[in-house]
Design a protein around this motif. Structure first.
Motif, PDB file in Angstrom:
ATOM      1  N   THR A  60     100.854 -20.455 -56.912  1.00 52.82           N
ATOM      2  CA  THR A  60     100.398 -20.727 -55.551  1.00 52.82           C
ATOM      3  C   THR A  60      99.680 -22.069 -55.452  1.00 52.82           C
ATOM      4  O   THR A  60      99.882 -22.823 -54.489  1.00 52.82           O
ATOM      5  CB  THR A  60      99.481 -19.597 -55.046  1.00 52.82           C
ATOM      6  OG1 THR A  60      98.421 -19.386 -55.989  1.00 52.82           O
ATOM      7  CG2 THR A  60     100.256 -18.314 -54.842  1.00 52.82           C
ATOM      8  N   CYS A  61      98.852 -22.393 -56.456  1.00 52.95           N
ATOM      9  CA  CYS A  61      98.135 -23.672 -56.413  1.00 52.95           C
ATOM     10  C   CYS A  61      99.100 -24.846 -56.583  1.00 52.95           C
ATOM     11  O   CYS A  61      98.973 -25.870 -55.901  1.00 52.95           O
ATOM     12  CB  CYS A  61      97.053 -23.710 -57.490  1.00 52.95           C
ATOM     13  SG  CYS A  61      95.653 -22.627 -57.142  1.00 52.95           S
ATOM     14  N   ALA A  62     100.061 -24.697 -57.491  1.00 43.96           N
ATOM     15  CA  ALA A  62     101.035 -25.776 -57.694  1.00 43.96           C
ATOM     16  C   ALA A  62     101.901 -25.967 -56.457  1.00 43.96           C
ATOM     17  O   ALA A  62     102.224 -27.112 -56.081  1.00 43.96           O
ATOM     18  CB  ALA A  62     101.901 -25.476 -58.908  1.00 43.96           C
ATOM     19  N   ARG A  63     102.285 -24.882 -55.820  1.00 46.41           N
ATOM     20  CA  ARG A  63     103.101 -25.001 -54.608  1.00 46.41           C
ATOM     21  C   ARG A  63     102.351 -25.747 -53.515  1.00 46.41           C
ATOM     22  O   ARG A  63     102.893 -26.686 -52.890  1.00 46.41           O
ATOM     23  CB  ARG A  63     103.496 -23.601 -54.101  1.00 46.41           C
ATOM     24  CG  ARG A  63     104.339 -23.621 -52.838  1.00 46.41           C
ATOM     25  CD  ARG A  63     104.728 -22.208 -52.426  1.00 46.41           C
ATOM     26  NE  ARG A  63     103.555 -21.370 -52.162  1.00 46.41           N
ATOM     27  CZ  ARG A  63     103.613 -20.067 -51.914  1.00 46.41           C
ATOM     28  NH1 ARG A  63     104.788 -19.433 -51.887  1.00 46.41           N
ATOM     29  NH2 ARG A  63     102.511 -19.372 -51.674  1.00 46.41           N
ATOM     30  N   ALA A  64     101.085 -25.381 -53.281  1.00 48.39           N
ATOM     31  CA  ALA A  64     100.296 -26.062 -52.255  1.00 48.39           C
ATOM     32  C   ALA A  64     100.092 -27.534 -52.609  1.00 48.39           C
ATOM     33  O   ALA A  64     100.172 -28.414 -51.735  1.00 48.39           O
ATOM     34  CB  ALA A  64      98.945 -25.365 -52.090  1.00 48.39           C
ATOM     35  N   ALA A  65      99.842 -27.811 -53.882  1.00 46.69           N
ATOM     36  CA  ALA A  65      99.645 -29.199 -54.311  1.00 46.69           C
ATOM     37  C   ALA A  65     100.936 -30.002 -54.168  1.00 46.69           C
ATOM     38  O   ALA A  65     100.911 -31.170 -53.745  1.00 46.69           O
ATOM     39  CB  ALA A  65      99.161 -29.237 -55.752  1.00 46.69           C
ATOM     40  N   ALA A  66     102.069 -29.385 -54.512  1.00 43.91           N
ATOM     41  CA  ALA A  66     103.349 -30.089 -54.418  1.00 43.91           C
ATOM     42  C   ALA A  66     103.666 -30.464 -52.971  1.00 43.91           C
ATOM     43  O   ALA A  66     104.174 -31.563 -52.695  1.00 43.91           O
ATOM     44  CB  ALA A  66     104.462 -29.225 -54.998  1.00 43.91           C
ATOM     45  N   VAL A  67     103.373 -29.554 -52.057  1.00 40.00           N
ATOM     46  CA  VAL A  67     103.598 -29.864 -50.632  1.00 40.00           C
ATOM     47  C   VAL A  67     102.786 -31.090 -50.229  1.00 40.00           C
ATOM     48  O   VAL A  67     103.295 -32.026 -49.601  1.00 40.00           O
ATOM     49  CB  VAL A  67     103.235 -28.647 -49.756  1.00 40.00           C
ATOM     50  CG1 VAL A  67     103.215 -29.036 -48.277  1.00 40.00           C
ATOM     51  CG2 VAL A  67     104.222 -27.506 -49.995  1.00 40.00           C
ATOM     52  N   ARG A  68     101.522 -31.110 -50.590  1.00 41.17           N
ATOM     53  CA  ARG A  68     100.655 -32.245 -50.242  1.00 41.17           C
ATOM     54  C   ARG A  68     101.116 -33.532 -50.916  1.00 41.17           C
ATOM     55  O   ARG A  68     101.183 -34.597 -50.272  1.00 41.17           O
ATOM     56  CB  ARG A  68      99.211 -31.932 -50.642  1.00 41.17           C
ATOM     57  CG  ARG A  68      98.239 -33.090 -50.398  1.00 41.17           C
ATOM     58  CD  ARG A  68      98.134 -33.440 -48.930  1.00 41.17           C
ATOM     59  NE  ARG A  68      97.462 -34.723 -48.739  1.00 41.17           N
ATOM     60  CZ  ARG A  68      97.188 -35.259 -47.546  1.00 41.17           C
ATOM     61  NH1 ARG A  68      97.533 -34.617 -46.437  1.00 41.17           N
ATOM     62  NH2 ARG A  68      96.576 -36.413 -47.455  1.00 41.17           N
ATOM     63  N   MET A  69     101.446 -33.470 -52.193  1.00 40.62           N
ATOM     64  CA  MET A  69     101.864 -34.683 -52.910  1.00 40.62           C
ATOM     65  C   MET A  69     103.174 -35.239 -52.358  1.00 40.62           C
ATOM     66  O   MET A  69     103.346 -36.460 -52.265  1.00 40.62           O
ATOM     67  CB  MET A  69     101.984 -34.381 -54.405  1.00 40.62           C
ATOM     68  CG  MET A  69     100.649 -34.139 -55.082  1.00 40.62           C
ATOM     69  SD  MET A  69     100.853 -33.592 -56.805  1.00 40.62           S
ATOM     70  CE  MET A  69      99.146 -33.222 -57.240  1.00 40.62           C
ATOM     71  N   ARG A  70     104.090 -34.384 -51.980  1.00 42.81           N
ATOM     72  CA  ARG A  70     105.344 -34.850 -51.386  1.00 42.81           C
ATOM     73  C   ARG A  70     105.089 -35.494 -50.030  1.00 42.81           C
ATOM     74  O   ARG A  70     105.728 -36.481 -49.661  1.00 42.81           O
ATOM     75  CB  ARG A  70     106.343 -33.698 -51.271  1.00 42.81           C
ATOM     76  CG  ARG A  70     106.827 -33.208 -52.639  1.00 42.81           C
ATOM     77  CD  ARG A  70     107.820 -32.057 -52.532  1.00 42.81           C
ATOM     78  NE  ARG A  70     109.138 -32.543 -52.136  1.00 42.81           N
ATOM     79  CZ  ARG A  70     109.721 -32.325 -50.987  1.00 42.81           C
ATOM     80  NH1 ARG A  70     109.094 -31.604 -50.037  1.00 42.81           N
ATOM     81  NH2 ARG A  70     110.925 -32.791 -50.726  1.00 42.81           N
TER      82      ARG A  70
ATOM     83  N   ALA B 212      97.901 -17.417 -51.777  1.00 46.25           N
ATOM     84  CA  ALA B 212      98.268 -18.650 -51.078  1.00 46.25           C
ATOM     85  C   ALA B 212      97.083 -19.201 -50.297  1.00 46.25           C
ATOM     86  O   ALA B 212      96.898 -20.423 -50.208  1.00 46.25           O
ATOM     87  CB  ALA B 212      99.444 -18.387 -50.139  1.00 46.25           C
ATOM     88  N   GLU B 213      96.262 -18.307 -49.748  1.00 46.96           N
ATOM     89  CA  GLU B 213      95.101 -18.748 -48.973  1.00 46.96           C
ATOM     90  C   GLU B 213      94.115 -19.506 -49.854  1.00 46.96           C
ATOM     91  O   GLU B 213      93.570 -20.533 -49.451  1.00 46.96           O
ATOM     92  CB  GLU B 213      94.412 -17.540 -48.334  1.00 46.96           C
ATOM     93  CG  GLU B 213      95.220 -16.849 -47.248  1.00 46.96           C
ATOM     94  CD  GLU B 213      96.357 -15.983 -47.762  1.00 46.96           C
ATOM     95  OE1 GLU B 213      97.257 -15.643 -46.965  1.00 46.96           O
ATOM     96  OE2 GLU B 213      96.369 -15.661 -48.978  1.00 46.96           O
ATOM     97  N   ALA B 214      93.887 -19.020 -51.064  1.00 43.64           N
ATOM     98  CA  ALA B 214      92.981 -19.706 -51.985  1.00 43.64           C
ATOM     99  C   ALA B 214      93.527 -21.078 -52.348  1.00 43.64           C
ATOM    100  O   ALA B 214      92.786 -22.070 -52.391  1.00 43.64           O
ATOM    101  CB  ALA B 214      92.780 -18.870 -53.246  1.00 43.64           C
ATOM    102  N   ALA B 215      94.828 -21.160 -52.624  1.00 43.93           N
ATOM    103  CA  ALA B 215      95.454 -22.435 -52.974  1.00 43.93           C
ATOM    104  C   ALA B 215      95.326 -23.433 -51.827  1.00 43.93           C
ATOM    105  O   ALA B 215      94.995 -24.614 -52.039  1.00 43.93           O
ATOM    106  CB  ALA B 215      96.919 -22.212 -53.326  1.00 43.93           C
TER     107      ALA B 215
ATOM    108  N   VAL C 101      91.978 -31.522 -58.363  1.00 41.16           N
ATOM    109  CA  VAL C 101      91.456 -30.159 -58.289  1.00 41.16           C
ATOM    110  C   VAL C 101      91.597 -29.553 -59.673  1.00 41.16           C
ATOM    111  O   VAL C 101      92.673 -29.634 -60.284  1.00 41.16           O
ATOM    112  CB  VAL C 101      92.235 -29.303 -57.272  1.00 41.16           C
ATOM    113  CG1 VAL C 101      91.850 -27.826 -57.407  1.00 41.16           C
ATOM    114  CG2 VAL C 101      91.994 -29.789 -55.853  1.00 41.16           C
ATOM    115  N   VAL C 102      90.524 -28.952 -60.179  1.00 39.35           N
ATOM    116  CA  VAL C 102      90.570 -28.254 -61.460  1.00 39.35           C
ATOM    117  C   VAL C 102      90.135 -26.818 -61.223  1.00 39.35           C
ATOM    118  O   VAL C 102      88.965 -26.558 -60.912  1.00 39.35           O
ATOM    119  CB  VAL C 102      89.659 -28.923 -62.520  1.00 39.35           C
ATOM    120  CG1 VAL C 102      89.824 -28.200 -63.860  1.00 39.35           C
ATOM    121  CG2 VAL C 102      89.976 -30.402 -62.660  1.00 39.35           C
ATOM    122  N   THR C 103      91.056 -25.881 -61.342  1.00 39.87           N
ATOM    123  CA  THR C 103      90.694 -24.482 -61.119  1.00 39.87           C
ATOM    124  C   THR C 103      89.970 -23.931 -62.351  1.00 39.87           C
ATOM    125  O   THR C 103      90.187 -24.366 -63.477  1.00 39.87           O
ATOM    126  CB  THR C 103      91.931 -23.619 -60.810  1.00 39.87           C
ATOM    127  OG1 THR C 103      92.762 -23.518 -61.970  1.00 39.87           O
ATOM    128  CG2 THR C 103      92.730 -24.209 -59.655  1.00 39.87           C
TER     129      THR C 103
END
Length: 316
Positions: A133-143, A80-83, A23-25
């Protein structure tokens, strides 16, 4: 001293991101678009993001026309919703998420006494909170995936040195560098690398810096950037900066984390982390009078500079 770069080893495979999703914002144009193209050219499937639907769709189309894979997701980052939407788009379209590049940003430049709350909040929301917010959502998915990944946060020289008229932007970019260092520790066990990149390129943002504005305009007219800018200032095109992104997203960079890496023009750099440069001691502690007496001959003997230096134009 700069180190010469060794030529590529003949026959060595190009860094391959086939099967990976990114994902590239803020990738409808400029640096973000260059990052998205570079990732796709190395095999990654890319979610292009922008607030401008036409720009996002055109960017995704340009990647697919070049032989890559991309989809568009139109949403302003910050919430958070956008992320969650961006991560979900990658998972729905490509089944996974391996790389996040937090490039989205805006400017609201004003000197301190003229900057409004709205000017400050808008920039901090997009740059700093959007990165968070984007990093938090991505970190959850990657973990959850359990296969590692990479967070590539976009910083700026303004965040490293400050810049006149950019209280909001410089503060946000400084915070992004600090978040990269913090998250590199927190995500190490998950094998997720976190780095900040510090690009310097001819864009709408750098055009706001008076010293660079004439060169950005000349580049638009088809004139090449002079060597003293490309080498001496590390100032080039968005495409010059893009090479760093697929590298940091690849297995070749799996041991690089917590760093602020600069790129622009012909130059690649590593920024230092803030550190103490001078120290003095006083038995029993300091008092205002003893600080005043000792300052100029001890810790204050080499004050640190501030601001982004203007280009040094060679003498004719």
């Amino acid at each position: 001293m700069p180190r010469p770069v060794a030529p590529p080893v003949e026959g060595k495979p190009v860094l391959d991101l086939t099967g990976k999703a990114a994902v590239v914002t803020g990738s409808g144009r400029g640096l973000g678009l260059a990052y998205a193209h570079a990732l796709a050219a190395h095999g990654a499937s890319v979610v292009v993001n922008d607030v401008d639907e036409d720009a996002a769709e055109a960017a995704a189309a340009s990647i697919t026309e070049a032989g890559g894979t991309a989809v568009a997701e139109v949403v302003p980052v910050g919430t958070a919703e956008a992320a969650d939407r961006l991560v979900a788009r990658a998972v729905d379209a490509f089944g996974r998420l391996d790389t996040l590049v937090t490039n989205a940003g805006i400017l609201r430049d004003k000197v301190l006494w003229k900057m409004t709350d709205d000017d400050f909040d808008a920039v901090v929301t997009t740059h700093l909170k959007g990165t968070f917010t984007c990093a938090r959502a991505a970190a959850v998915r990657m973990r959850e995936q359990g296969e590692g990944g990479s967070l590539i946060l976009v910083g700026s020289p303004a965040g490293q040195r400050g810049n006149f008229g950019q209280t909001n932007y410089a503060a946000a970019k400084a915070g992004i560098a600090a978040m990269a260092r913090t998250w590199s520790m927190e995500l190490a066990r998950a094998r997720v690398t976190v780095n900040a990149i510090v690009p310097v390129a001819a864009t709408a943002m750098t055009e706001t810096i008076p010293a660079f504005a004439p060169y950005v305009e000349a580049l638009r007219s088809g004139e090449p950037l002079p060597s003293f800018l490309r080498k001496g200032e590390g100032f080039g095109t968005p495409e010059d900066c893009a090479a760093l992104v697929p590298f940091l997203a690849s297995a070749a960079a799996r041991d690089i984390t917590g760093q602020c890496v600069g790129i622009g023009g012909d130059r690649l750099t590593l920024w230092s982390h803030p550190q103490e440069v001078n120290t003095a001691y006083a038995d029993g502690g300091w008092h205002p009078e003893t600080i005043a007496e000792a300052w100029h001959s001890s810790v204050g003997s080499a004050p640190q500079s501030v601001g982004i230096p203007a280009p040094r134009v060679p003498a004719a």
